[in-house]
Design a protein around this motif. Structure first.
Motif, PDB file in Angstrom:
ATOM      1  N   TYR A 173       0.840  -1.203   0.000  1.00  0.00           N
ATOM      2  CA  TYR A 173       0.000   0.000   0.000  1.00  0.00           C
ATOM      3  C   TYR A 173       0.872   1.249   0.000  1.00  0.00           C
ATOM      4  O   TYR A 173       0.673   2.174  -0.795  1.00  0.00           O
ATOM      5  N   TYR A 218      -0.031   1.242  -3.836  1.00  0.00           N
ATOM      6  CA  TYR A 218      -1.481   1.310  -3.972  1.00  0.00           C
ATOM      7  C   TYR A 218      -2.108   2.572  -3.398  1.00  0.00           C
ATOM      8  O   TYR A 218      -3.267   2.876  -3.701  1.00  0.00           O
ATOM      9  N   TYR A 272      -8.303   0.184  -7.044  1.00  0.00           N
ATOM     10  CA  TYR A 272      -8.146  -0.117  -5.618  1.00  0.00           C
ATOM     11  C   TYR A 272      -8.787  -1.462  -5.288  1.00  0.00           C
ATOM     12  O   TYR A 272      -8.192  -2.301  -4.613  1.00  0.00           O
ATOM     13  N   PHE A 300      -5.483  -3.764  -4.777  1.00  0.00           N
ATOM     14  CA  PHE A 300      -5.168  -3.827  -3.352  1.00  0.00           C
ATOM     15  C   PHE A 300      -6.170  -4.658  -2.551  1.00  0.00           C
ATOM     16  O   PHE A 300      -5.790  -5.557  -1.804  1.00  0.00           O
TER      17      PHE A 300
END
Length: 259
Positions: A66, A70, A104, A108
């Motif tokens: 992240y 991300y 997203y 992720f």
């Protein structure tokens, strides 16, 4: 207000304000009778990259991914930078961030085995907010659950405001790791192999864009005018054959995935 099973965690959360137990007790209170599979806690700034505060039943590796990649697709981060919207924010409520939300969710969240999440965004000093996210792996949050969190929001806000007041102006919530599930702040960096056609000045400006700085802030940091920043940005886009900031993020993100 329906109190359900939150009396005990509410008492603990009140007692924990101004201590290192505050965030954990606030998580316990928020999730007391809202079923969830994991929790992440992130700080968002309008001018800086996100900071991970802590997490429960979540992968340290996914935290790293992240922070490395991300975050640029995080619709909650994009929404905060643009609107600074506090309160209860369900993922499905970010329809205006469809493009970022799609990346997203497909990237992720899919790798994290998350199918839905709801954020409780609380003012955290300056241009920062603290986001406590309840996440589910198989079923979405019901409208009634979102409504229940909204009813209780004033309690969450009051407790967090008390914690900030008790800490004092010198307190930094994410200056260093503070226990299991905590992580230090990381800043994005442009690999030397990416965008060799850009000058050092242009790379410096892109670095600030990736870090979340708006145009006026970039101008102030570099000691140039807003108009000059816009001219630099236009030339950068021409060199990279793109037209939007989103495409800049996409190129950065794709390069990190490929290397």
């Amino acid at each position: 207000m329906r109190m359900g099973n939150i009396w005990a965690p509410l008492a603990k959360a009140i007692a924990a304000t101004g201590t290192d137990r505050h965030v954990d007790c606030l998580i316990d209170l928020i999730g007391a009778d809202i079923a969830h599979d994991l929790v992440t806690v992130t700080r968002y700034s309008a001018t800086r990259t996100p900071e991970f505060v802590k997490h429960r039943r979540f992968s340290d590796e996914m935290v790293r991914r992240y922070l490395d990649n991300y975050y640029v697709f995080d619709p909650f981060y994009a929404s905060w930078r643009r609107q600074r919207r506090l309160g209860i924010v369900p993922l499905k409520g970010l329809a205006d961030e469809e493009a970022k939300r799609g990346q997203y969710i497909a990237g992720f969240l899919a790798q994290s085995e998350i199918c839905d999440e709801v954020g409780i965004l609380l003012a955290d000093g300056g241009d920062w907010c603290l986001g406590i996210f309840l996440d589910r792996s198989t079923v979405s949050f019901k409208d009634s659950e979102i409504a229940l969190l909204s009813e209780r929001l004033p309690v969450f806000e009051a407790l967090h405001a008390l914690d900030i007041k008790a800490r004092g102006s010198d307190f930094s919530r994410t200056s260093a790791p503070s226990g299991p599930g905590a992580s230090p702040q990381q800043k994005p960096s442009i690999p030397e192999s990416l965008w060799p056609e850009l000058s050092l000045r242009e790379r410096e400006l892109v670095q600030l864009i990736l870090a979340g700085h708006p145009t006026a802030n970039i101008a102030e940091r570099l000691g140039i005018t807003v108009g000059t920043v816009k001219n630099h940005r236009r030339r950068i886009y021409e060199k990279l054959d793109i037209t939007t900031e989103r495409e800049l993020f996409l190129q950065f993100f794709q390069h990190r995935l490929d290397t």
